[in-house]
Design an enzyme around this catalytic site. Structure first.
Site, PDB file in Angstrom:
ATOM      1  N   ARG A   1      84.788 -29.586  63.787  1.00  0.00           N
ATOM      2  CA  ARG A   1      85.792 -30.633  63.965  1.00  0.00           C
ATOM      3  C   ARG A   1      86.719 -30.306  65.131  1.00  0.00           C
ATOM      4  NH1 ARG A   1      88.614 -31.436  58.528  1.00  0.00           N
ATOM      5  NH2 ARG A   1      89.861 -32.857  59.748  1.00  0.00           N
TER       6      ARG A   1
ATOM      7  N   GLN B   1      99.175 -37.821  58.543  1.00  0.00           N
ATOM      8  CA  GLN B   1      98.350 -36.994  57.653  1.00  0.00           C
ATOM      9  C   GLN B   1      97.289 -36.270  58.479  1.00  0.00           C
ATOM     10  OE1 GLN B   1      97.235 -39.448  53.910  1.00  0.00           O
ATOM     11  NE2 GLN B   1      97.946 -40.932  55.401  1.00  0.00           N
ATOM     12  N   ASN B   2      97.182 -36.651  59.751  1.00  0.00           N
ATOM     13  CA  ASN B   2      96.110 -36.103  60.584  1.00  0.00           C
ATOM     14  C   ASN B   2      96.434 -34.694  61.065  1.00  0.00           C
ATOM     15  OD1 ASN B   2      95.110 -38.613  60.203  1.00  0.00           O
ATOM     16  ND2 ASN B   2      95.462 -39.344  62.277  1.00  0.00           N
TER      17      ASN B   2
ATOM     18  N   ASP C   1      94.691 -33.465  63.772  1.00  0.00           N
ATOM     19  CA  ASP C   1      94.050 -33.354  65.095  1.00  0.00           C
ATOM     20  C   ASP C   1      95.012 -33.103  66.259  1.00  0.00           C
ATOM     21  OD1 ASP C   1      95.164 -35.935  65.555  1.00  0.00           O
ATOM     22  OD2 ASP C   1      93.295 -36.944  64.977  1.00  0.00           O
TER      23      ASP C   1
ATOM     24  N   HIS D   1      99.918 -32.597  56.752  1.00  0.00           N
ATOM     25  CA  HIS D   1      98.780 -31.817  56.247  1.00  0.00           C
ATOM     26  C   HIS D   1      98.423 -30.640  57.146  1.00  0.00           C
ATOM     27  CE1 HIS D   1      97.288 -35.465  53.661  1.00  0.00           C
ATOM     28  NE2 HIS D   1      98.279 -34.810  53.093  1.00  0.00           N
TER      29      HIS D   1
ATOM     30  N   CYS E   1      97.456 -16.408  58.075  1.00  0.00           N
ATOM     31  CA  CYS E   1      96.888 -15.190  57.506  1.00  0.00           C
ATOM     32  C   CYS E   1      96.968 -15.252  55.980  1.00  0.00           C
ATOM     33  CB  CYS E   1      97.646 -13.976  58.038  1.00  0.00           C
ATOM     34  SG  CYS E   1      97.020 -12.454  57.311  1.00  0.00           S
TER      35      CYS E   1
ATOM     36  N   GLY F   1      96.124 -47.068  59.521  1.00  0.00           N
ATOM     37  CA  GLY F   1      94.858 -46.355  59.367  1.00  0.00           C
ATOM     38  C   GLY F   1      94.777 -45.319  58.266  1.00  0.00           C
TER      39      GLY F   1
HETATM   40  C1  BJW Z   1      91.203 -47.770  60.758  1.00  0.00           C
HETATM   41  C2  BJW Z   1      90.356 -47.805  61.884  1.00  0.00           C
HETATM   42  C3  BJW Z   1      90.934 -48.192  63.119  1.00  0.00           C
HETATM   43  C4  BJW Z   1      89.179 -47.163  60.189  1.00  0.00           C
HETATM   44  N1  BJW Z   1      92.255 -48.510  63.149  1.00  0.00           N
HETATM   45  N2  BJW Z   1      92.490 -48.106  60.826  1.00  0.00           N
HETATM   46  C5  BJW Z   1      98.896 -38.197  42.084  1.00  0.00           C
HETATM   47  C6  BJW Z   1      97.879 -38.892  41.470  1.00  0.00           C
HETATM   48  C7  BJW Z   1      96.574 -38.421  41.521  1.00  0.00           C
HETATM   49  C8  BJW Z   1      96.241 -37.253  42.196  1.00  0.00           C
HETATM   50  C9  BJW Z   1      97.253 -36.556  42.813  1.00  0.00           C
HETATM   51  C10 BJW Z   1      98.558 -37.022  42.752  1.00  0.00           C
HETATM   52  N3  BJW Z   1      99.332 -36.162  43.443  1.00  0.00           N
HETATM   53  C11 BJW Z   1      98.545 -35.188  43.948  1.00  0.00           C
HETATM   54  C12 BJW Z   1      97.274 -35.397  43.570  1.00  0.00           C
HETATM   55  C13 BJW Z   1      96.093 -34.546  43.928  1.00  0.00           C
HETATM   56  C14 BJW Z   1      95.581 -34.769  45.343  1.00  0.00           C
HETATM   57  C15 BJW Z   1      95.135 -36.216  45.503  1.00  0.00           C
HETATM   58  O1  BJW Z   1      95.819 -37.068  46.040  1.00  0.00           O
HETATM   59  N4  BJW Z   1      93.937 -36.525  45.070  1.00  0.00           N
HETATM   60  C16 BJW Z   1      93.400 -37.885  45.243  1.00  0.00           C
HETATM   61  C17 BJW Z   1      91.963 -37.786  45.702  1.00  0.00           C
HETATM   62  C18 BJW Z   1      93.613 -38.674  43.978  1.00  0.00           C
HETATM   63  N5  BJW Z   1      96.601 -34.433  46.322  1.00  0.00           N
HETATM   64  C19 BJW Z   1      96.802 -33.190  46.707  1.00  0.00           C
HETATM   65  O2  BJW Z   1      96.168 -32.267  46.228  1.00  0.00           O
HETATM   66  C20 BJW Z   1      97.897 -32.950  47.726  1.00  0.00           C
HETATM   67  N6  BJW Z   1      98.756 -31.962  47.233  1.00  0.00           N
HETATM   68  C21 BJW Z   1      99.790 -32.233  46.387  1.00  0.00           C
HETATM   69  O3  BJW Z   1     100.094 -33.366  46.086  1.00  0.00           O
HETATM   70  O4  BJW Z   1     100.457 -31.125  45.936  1.00  0.00           O
HETATM   71  C22 BJW Z   1     101.062 -31.173  44.651  1.00  0.00           C
HETATM   72  C23 BJW Z   1      99.963 -30.810  43.655  1.00  0.00           C
HETATM   73  C24 BJW Z   1      99.557 -29.506  43.569  1.00  0.00           C
HETATM   74  C25 BJW Z   1      98.559 -29.190  42.645  1.00  0.00           C
HETATM   75  C26 BJW Z   1      97.918 -30.192  41.894  1.00  0.00           C
HETATM   76  C27 BJW Z   1      98.321 -31.509  42.049  1.00  0.00           C
HETATM   77  C28 BJW Z   1      99.356 -31.825  42.946  1.00  0.00           C
HETATM   78  C29 BJW Z   1      97.289 -32.398  49.006  1.00  0.00           C
HETATM   79  C30 BJW Z   1      96.438 -33.376  49.717  1.00  0.00           C
HETATM   80  C31 BJW Z   1      95.772 -32.720  50.915  1.00  0.00           C
HETATM   81  C32 BJW Z   1      94.818 -33.675  51.618  1.00  0.00           C
HETATM   82  N7  BJW Z   1      93.958 -32.942  52.453  1.00  0.00           N
HETATM   83  C33 BJW Z   1      92.973 -33.670  53.242  1.00  0.00           C
HETATM   84  C34 BJW Z   1      91.920 -32.692  53.868  1.00  0.00           C
HETATM   85  C35 BJW Z   1      92.497 -31.588  54.622  1.00  0.00           C
HETATM   86  C36 BJW Z   1      92.876 -31.984  56.026  1.00  0.00           C
HETATM   87  C37 BJW Z   1      91.703 -31.890  56.985  1.00  0.00           C
HETATM   88  O5  BJW Z   1      90.850 -31.030  56.856  1.00  0.00           O
HETATM   89  O6  BJW Z   1      91.671 -32.725  57.889  1.00  0.00           O
HETATM   90  O7  BJW Z   1      93.630 -34.481  54.224  1.00  0.00           O
HETATM   91  S1  BJW Z   1      92.028 -34.860  52.295  1.00  0.00           S
HETATM   92  C38 BJW Z   1      91.877 -36.019  53.589  1.00  0.00           C
HETATM   93  O8  BJW Z   1      92.450 -37.259  53.084  1.00  0.00           O
HETATM   94  C39 BJW Z   1      92.770 -35.521  54.741  1.00  0.00           C
HETATM   95  C40 BJW Z   1      93.553 -36.776  55.069  1.00  0.00           C
HETATM   96  O9  BJW Z   1      94.777 -36.457  55.689  1.00  0.00           O
HETATM   97  C41 BJW Z   1      93.715 -37.464  53.735  1.00  0.00           C
HETATM   98  C42 BJW Z   1      94.013 -38.921  53.810  1.00  0.00           C
HETATM   99  O10 BJW Z   1      92.946 -39.608  54.393  1.00  0.00           O
HETATM  100  P1  BJW Z   1      93.215 -40.884  55.312  1.00  0.00           P
HETATM  101  O11 BJW Z   1      93.981 -40.480  56.497  1.00  0.00           O
HETATM  102  O12 BJW Z   1      93.787 -41.974  54.492  1.00  0.00           O
HETATM  103  O13 BJW Z   1      91.741 -41.227  55.818  1.00  0.00           O
HETATM  104  P2  BJW Z   1      90.611 -42.133  55.102  1.00  0.00           P
HETATM  105  O14 BJW Z   1      89.319 -41.771  55.702  1.00  0.00           O
HETATM  106  O15 BJW Z   1      90.699 -42.066  53.617  1.00  0.00           O
HETATM  107  O16 BJW Z   1      90.985 -43.635  55.494  1.00  0.00           O
HETATM  108  C43 BJW Z   1      90.856 -44.075  56.831  1.00  0.00           C
HETATM  109  C44 BJW Z   1      91.446 -45.482  56.922  1.00  0.00           C
HETATM  110  O17 BJW Z   1      91.435 -45.863  58.285  1.00  0.00           O
HETATM  111  C45 BJW Z   1      90.660 -46.548  56.153  1.00  0.00           C
HETATM  112  O18 BJW Z   1      91.569 -47.360  55.415  1.00  0.00           O
HETATM  113  C46 BJW Z   1      89.997 -47.382  57.262  1.00  0.00           C
HETATM  114  O19 BJW Z   1      89.858 -48.765  56.926  1.00  0.00           O
HETATM  115  C47 BJW Z   1      90.980 -47.201  58.398  1.00  0.00           C
HETATM  116  N8  BJW Z   1      90.439 -47.368  59.736  1.00  0.00           N
HETATM  117  N9  BJW Z   1      89.124 -47.408  61.510  1.00  0.00           N
HETATM  118  C48 BJW Z   1      92.993 -48.455  62.013  1.00  0.00           C
HETATM  119  N10 BJW Z   1      90.212 -48.235  64.257  1.00  0.00           N
END
Ligand code: BJW
Length: 237
Positions: A69, A100-101, A103, A118, A126, A185
């Site tokens: 990536r 949230q990105n 990059d 994030h 470390c 997005g």
């Molecule tokens: C366009 C387009 C164009 C396309 N123009 N748009 C409450 C309820 C339930 C669960 C939880 C909760 N609170 C916490 C949780 C657990 C968990 C969670 O949310 N789980 C869910 C799956 C339900 N959350 C966590 O664990 C978070 N921690 C936390 O809350 O700590 C407290 C806690 C501790 C212990 C236990 C529980 C809670 C941490 C979350 C970390 C997220 N990490 C990631 C990966 C790492 C980063 C990386 O490697 O890059 O982050 S997951 C991944 O998803 C990444 C992103 O930042 C994140 C969000 O994704 P995003 O940005 O929305 O992307 P997509 O692909 O989903 O959507 C893209 C959108 O773009 C789409 O809508 C398209 O239509 C659109 N699009 N082209 C504009 N041209």
């Protein structure tokens, strides 16, 4: 009045707008989103790559994924959507941008007041002494800390990990103060970011969403790609 004109008015009348972005804003740069047809999670299992357990079990696989990536992100760059946000900050110099990105494209485009909630793919942390350092390598599968020689991990918030307390506090202060959140997005699948729009709306603020597949019911939805809709909107403002 169409959605673009309504959104223009809302931005013009806003006292303290803020922006939240997700993977969609970098899609037109050629960086895959996580979910959806072309999403990264279709090819890779999140539990194998973006959790602390995955890193404990197979750090080389995790580093391989992040190296791939990182090299893709280095090959590409920010797009017209990122630039439009920079332009909007000329009008609203205090406007915070929460992403949230990981990059780094917002910073590269010149965005100020940026919160990368994030983490950042060009940093490593470390696992022994917790020192954070720049990490731009695209081929090291076992990077070690230059200070204590313990394994490094990406400085990224994985599933099940808490966000940095300072970051969370800054974001909640912004959400309390803002009268307009512009959400670009993001699928709203991952918390805590998934709750930000309703938090602003419930406290009397407005929400604008820019997404080809909008998902936020309380938002004024602009159905379109960030790289096209955002410049059009910012030009009208
Ligand atoms: C366009 C387009 C164009 C396309 N123009 N748009 C409450 C309820 C339930 C669960 C939880 C909760 N609170 C916490 C949780 C657990 C968990 C969670 O949310 N789980 C869910 C799956 C339900 N959350 C966590 O664990 C978070 N921690 C936390 O809350 O700590 C407290 C806690 C501790 C212990 C236990 C529980 C809670 C941490 C979350 C970390 C997220 N990490 C990631 C990966 C790492 C980063 C990386 O490697 O890059 O982050 S997951 C991944 O998803 C990444 C992103 O930042 C994140 C969000 O994704 P995003 O940005 O929305 O992307 P997509 O692909 O989903 O959507 C893209 C959108 O773009 C789409 O809508 C398209 O239509 C659109 N699009 N082209 C504009 N041209």
């Amino acid at each position: 009045m169409n959605e673009l004109e309504q959104a223009t008015k809302r931005i013009q009348n806003a006292a303290f707008p803020a922006v939240l972005t997700g993977a969609g804003i970098s899609a037109e740069s050629g960086i895959p989103t996580f979910r959806g047809e072309e999403g990264l999670w279709k090819q890779y299992r999140a539990e194998e790559l973006a959790t602390p357990g995955a890193f404990r079990q197979n750090p080389e696989l995790v580093w391989e994924w992040y190296n791939w990536r990182r090299s893709l992100i280095l090959e590409k760059g920010p797009n017209a959507g990122h630039q439009a946000i920079v332009k909007l900050q000329e009008r609203f110099p205090q406007m915070p941008v929460i992403t949230q990105n990981v990059d780094g494209y917002h910073a590269e485009a010149g965005t100020a007041n940026l919160i990368e909630m994030h983490g950042n793919i060009f940093r490593a942390r470390c696992t022994g002494c917790f020192t954070v350092q720049e990490h731009r390598s695209v081929d090291n599968l076992r990077p070690l800390c230059p200070l204590c020689e313990k394994p490094l991990r990406p400085d990224i918030v994985w599933f099940g990990e808490s966000l940095d307390n300072g970051v969370v506090n800054s974001i909640f202060a912004i959400l309390q103060k803002t009268d307009l959140l512009i959400v670009v997005g993001t699928s709203g699948a991952v918390y805590p970011a998934a709750g930000f729009a309703s938090q602003v709306y419930d406290s009397g603020g407005a929400v604008i969403e820019v997404n080809p597949k909008p998902v936020i019911p309380c938002a004024l939805q602009i159905k379109g790609k960030a790289g096209e809709a955002l410049p059009a909107l910012v030009d009208l403002v």
